[in-house]
Design a protein around this motif. Structure first.
Motif, PDB file in Angstrom:
ATOM      1  N   LEU A 107       0.871  -1.178   0.000  1.00 22.07           N
ATOM      2  CA  LEU A 107       0.000   0.000   0.000  1.00 22.07           C
ATOM      3  C   LEU A 107       0.904   1.224   0.000  1.00 22.07           C
ATOM      4  O   LEU A 107       1.589   1.502   0.977  1.00 22.07           O
ATOM      5  N   LYS A 108       0.878   1.940  -1.121  1.00 22.92           N
ATOM      6  CA  LYS A 108       1.762   3.103  -1.258  1.00 22.92           C
ATOM      7  C   LYS A 108       0.969   4.396  -1.105  1.00 22.92           C
ATOM      8  O   LYS A 108      -0.247   4.406  -1.294  1.00 22.92           O
ATOM      9  N   PRO A 109       1.678   5.483  -0.776  1.00 25.19           N
ATOM     10  CA  PRO A 109       1.003   6.781  -0.666  1.00 25.19           C
ATOM     11  C   PRO A 109       0.158   7.069  -1.900  1.00 25.19           C
ATOM     12  O   PRO A 109       0.629   6.900  -3.027  1.00 25.19           O
ATOM     13  N   GLY A 110      -1.074   7.477  -1.677  1.00 26.23           N
ATOM     14  CA  GLY A 110      -1.962   7.788  -2.782  1.00 26.23           C
ATOM     15  C   GLY A 110      -2.860   6.629  -3.190  1.00 26.23           C
ATOM     16  O   GLY A 110      -3.908   6.844  -3.815  1.00 26.23           O
ATOM     17  N   ASP A 111      -2.459   5.397  -2.850  1.00 26.56           N
ATOM     18  CA  ASP A 111      -3.302   4.241  -3.164  1.00 26.56           C
ATOM     19  C   ASP A 111      -4.656   4.383  -2.486  1.00 26.56           C
ATOM     20  O   ASP A 111      -4.746   4.872  -1.367  1.00 26.56           O
ATOM     21  N   SER A 112      -5.686   3.933  -3.174  1.00 22.80           N
ATOM     22  CA  SER A 112      -7.015   4.025  -2.566  1.00 22.80           C
ATOM     23  C   SER A 112      -7.407   2.689  -1.948  1.00 22.80           C
ATOM     24  O   SER A 112      -7.053   1.624  -2.454  1.00 22.80           O
ATOM     25  N   LEU A 113      -8.128   2.769  -0.852  1.00 21.97           N
ATOM     26  CA  LEU A 113      -8.618   1.573  -0.174  1.00 21.97           C
ATOM     27  C   LEU A 113     -10.074   1.346  -0.579  1.00 21.97           C
ATOM     28  O   LEU A 113     -10.750   2.278  -1.015  1.00 21.97           O
ATOM     29  N   PRO A 114     -10.544   0.105  -0.434  1.00 21.37           N
ATOM     30  CA  PRO A 114     -11.937  -0.189  -0.809  1.00 21.37           C
ATOM     31  C   PRO A 114     -12.925   0.657  -0.005  1.00 21.37           C
ATOM     32  O   PRO A 114     -12.609   1.101   1.098  1.00 21.37           O
ATOM     33  N   SER A 115     -14.105   0.848  -0.542  1.00 21.62           N
ATOM     34  CA  SER A 115     -15.147   1.550   0.211  1.00 21.62           C
ATOM     35  C   SER A 115     -15.554   0.705   1.417  1.00 21.62           C
ATOM     36  O   SER A 115     -15.362  -0.511   1.418  1.00 21.62           O
ATOM     37  N   VAL A 116     -16.061   1.361   2.438  1.00 17.92           N
ATOM     38  CA  VAL A 116     -16.438   0.628   3.651  1.00 17.92           C
ATOM     39  C   VAL A 116     -17.420  -0.498   3.340  1.00 17.92           C
ATOM     40  O   VAL A 116     -17.322  -1.588   3.905  1.00 17.92           O
ATOM     41  N   ARG A 117     -18.334  -0.229   2.412  1.00 14.88           N
ATOM     42  CA  ARG A 117     -19.321  -1.269   2.079  1.00 14.88           C
ATOM     43  C   ARG A 117     -18.683  -2.434   1.346  1.00 14.88           C
ATOM     44  O   ARG A 117     -18.900  -3.602   1.675  1.00 14.88           O
ATOM     45  N   ALA A 118     -17.870  -2.125   0.330  1.00 16.62           N
ATOM     46  CA  ALA A 118     -17.255  -3.179  -0.467  1.00 16.62           C
ATOM     47  C   ALA A 118     -16.313  -4.024   0.386  1.00 16.62           C
ATOM     48  O   ALA A 118     -16.327  -5.267   0.325  1.00 16.62           O
ATOM     49  N   PHE A 119     -15.504  -3.345   1.222  1.00 11.89           N
ATOM     50  CA  PHE A 119     -14.534  -4.046   2.074  1.00 11.89           C
ATOM     51  C   PHE A 119     -15.262  -4.944   3.077  1.00 11.89           C
ATOM     52  O   PHE A 119     -14.890  -6.101   3.282  1.00 11.89           O
ATOM     53  N   ALA A 120     -16.300  -4.392   3.682  1.00 10.00           N
ATOM     54  CA  ALA A 120     -17.067  -5.148   4.670  1.00 10.00           C
ATOM     55  C   ALA A 120     -17.679  -6.387   4.031  1.00 10.00           C
ATOM     56  O   ALA A 120     -17.603  -7.492   4.584  1.00 10.00           O
ATOM     57  N   SER A 121     -18.262  -6.206   2.883  1.00  6.66           N
ATOM     58  CA  SER A 121     -18.876  -7.334   2.184  1.00  6.66           C
ATOM     59  C   SER A 121     -17.813  -8.369   1.826  1.00  6.66           C
ATOM     60  O   SER A 121     -18.012  -9.578   1.969  1.00  6.66           O
ATOM     61  N   ASP A 122     -16.661  -7.877   1.382  1.00 10.10           N
ATOM     62  CA  ASP A 122     -15.532  -8.726   1.020  1.00 10.10           C
ATOM     63  C   ASP A 122     -15.055  -9.572   2.196  1.00 10.10           C
ATOM     64  O   ASP A 122     -14.750 -10.753   2.053  1.00 10.10           O
ATOM     65  N   LEU A 123     -14.980  -8.950   3.366  1.00  8.86           N
ATOM     66  CA  LEU A 123     -14.423  -9.619   4.541  1.00  8.86           C
ATOM     67  C   LEU A 123     -15.495 -10.289   5.398  1.00  8.86           C
ATOM     68  O   LEU A 123     -15.189 -10.898   6.421  1.00  8.86           O
ATOM     69  N   GLY A 124     -16.735 -10.135   4.990  1.00  6.75           N
ATOM     70  CA  GLY A 124     -17.813 -10.756   5.752  1.00  6.75           C
ATOM     71  C   GLY A 124     -18.037 -10.102   7.094  1.00  6.75           C
ATOM     72  O   GLY A 124     -18.371 -10.761   8.069  1.00  6.75           O
ATOM     73  N   MET A 125     -17.823  -8.801   7.149  1.00  5.97           N
ATOM     74  CA  MET A 125     -18.077  -8.109   8.406  1.00  5.97           C
ATOM     75  C   MET A 125     -18.961  -6.896   8.158  1.00  5.97           C
ATOM     76  O   MET A 125     -19.389  -6.650   7.032  1.00  5.97           O
ATOM     77  N   ASN A 126     -19.240  -6.158   9.207  1.00  3.50           N
ATOM     78  CA  ASN A 126     -20.158  -5.042   9.097  1.00  3.50           C
ATOM     79  C   ASN A 126     -19.475  -3.776   8.602  1.00  3.50           C
ATOM     80  O   ASN A 126     -18.303  -3.520   8.905  1.00  3.50           O
ATOM     81  N   MET A 127     -20.231  -2.985   7.847  1.00  2.70           N
ATOM     82  CA  MET A 127     -19.756  -1.695   7.335  1.00  2.70           C
ATOM     83  C   MET A 127     -19.185  -0.822   8.448  1.00  2.70           C
ATOM     84  O   MET A 127     -18.147  -0.185   8.283  1.00  2.70           O
ATOM     85  N   HIS A 128     -19.861  -0.806   9.591  1.00  2.88           N
ATOM     86  CA  HIS A 128     -19.449   0.064  10.686  1.00  2.88           C
ATOM     87  C   HIS A 128     -18.106  -0.362  11.287  1.00  2.88           C
ATOM     88  O   HIS A 128     -17.373   0.457  11.814  1.00  2.88           O
ATOM     89  N   THR A 129     -17.829  -1.647  11.196  1.00  2.00           N
ATOM     90  CA  THR A 129     -16.554  -2.145  11.723  1.00  2.00           C
ATOM     91  C   THR A 129     -15.393  -1.675  10.853  1.00  2.00           C
ATOM     92  O   THR A 129     -14.362  -1.219  11.352  1.00  2.00           O
ATOM     93  N   VAL A 130     -15.580  -1.749   9.518  1.00  2.87           N
ATOM     94  CA  VAL A 130     -14.546  -1.236   8.603  1.00  2.87           C
ATOM     95  C   VAL A 130     -14.394   0.272   8.808  1.00  2.87           C
ATOM     96  O   VAL A 130     -13.274   0.797   8.847  1.00  2.87           O
ATOM     97  N   ASN A 131     -15.523   0.942   8.979  1.00  9.72           N
ATOM     98  CA  ASN A 131     -15.490   2.384   9.220  1.00  9.72           C
ATOM     99  C   ASN A 131     -14.663   2.713  10.459  1.00  9.72           C
ATOM    100  O   ASN A 131     -13.902   3.684  10.454  1.00  9.72           O
ATOM    101  N   LYS A 132     -14.806   1.872  11.480  1.00  7.19           N
ATOM    102  CA  LYS A 132     -14.057   2.089  12.710  1.00  7.19           C
ATOM    103  C   LYS A 132     -12.559   1.914  12.460  1.00  7.19           C
ATOM    104  O   LYS A 132     -11.734   2.678  12.979  1.00  7.19           O
TER     105      LYS A 132
END
Lengths: 129, 129
Positions: free
Chosen positions: A30-55
DNA sequence: ACATTTGTTCTATATATAGTAGAGCAAACA
DNA sequence: TGTTTGCTCTACTATATATAGAACAAATGT
């Protein structure tokens, strides 16, 4: 980036995620400027809640490792992450202290503790374990 | 032993107490066989609740640093504290890992982290800070 | 023998953290 | 214009932390 979460761990999953993202930064995945997944996409990807990724994101933003741009997305701090200040070093020392203490109580020598840290640095940088 | 608790800290006070007792063991102020104050006396002394001291004692007993003898008292493990097993070392490593990672993200070198640990070992053994 | 001290156990309360859940908002983006 | 974005709100559950008071039975001290 391969993320793996242990649901049985005593470490909260929002922290487990943060730790693995930090390791990704150390490894240069992960380099400077790289973008991370949206909270919804990441949460769905990892099988967890949106709010947890947000945290997780807000935890990393407080540490100034990432930038959250409202209604747009999340990126690794584009200007790069600055070297630890004295205050930040002291916070790390305060966190290390009780762990080092436990090692000393268990009769580990200074050299053994130092060796432990060296091994950890190598493992983290190589993405092992 | 001088115990000082920060009520504003984000570290639970039962853990703060445990950490300071562990440092006392490292420094040799608490030797095998030495008895610790009763939960009531200690709590009154420190201005905290009996149950909180009790939690500290059970935390340290689980780590096998002390022995709780029901209806009698609490003593530092009389046979001495054995050297860390591989399993215990791995637990310490797991605790160290995210902290070392944060140091690396903040661009601290392996040598700087090692120096941090060496300084901590000295401070703990000398009872500084 | 008796009174005190011991850790243990029980109920109770209050607050904070962790995790999940669903809904709606307004701005950015394609 | 329609989708995606992070943000916010309420809501619920579970666990951890800390305090509080009471009672118990065994060990201890005198």
């Amino acid at each position: 980036m391969f993320i793996e979460i242990e649901s049985n761990s005593d470490v909260p999953i929002y922290l487990q995620l943060a730790h693995q993202l930090m390791e990704g930064i150390v490894r240069g995945e992960l380099k400077p400027g790289d973008s991370l997944p949206s909270v919804r996409a990441f949460a769905s990807d990892l099988g967890m809640n949106m709010h947890t990724v947000n945290k997780t994101y807000h935890y990393l933003e407080e540490k100034e490792f990432i930038q959250i741009v409202a209604k747009s997305g999340v990126i690794i701090r584009p200007s790069g992450i600055p070297k630890a200040t004295e205050e930040e070093k002291q916070k790390l020392e305060a966190q290390l202290r009780p762990i080092i203490t436990e090692g000393l109580v268990r009769k580990l020598s200074e050299e053994e503790l130092v060796e432990m840290v060296r091994k950890l640095v190598q493992n983290i940088e190589e993405g092992k374990e």
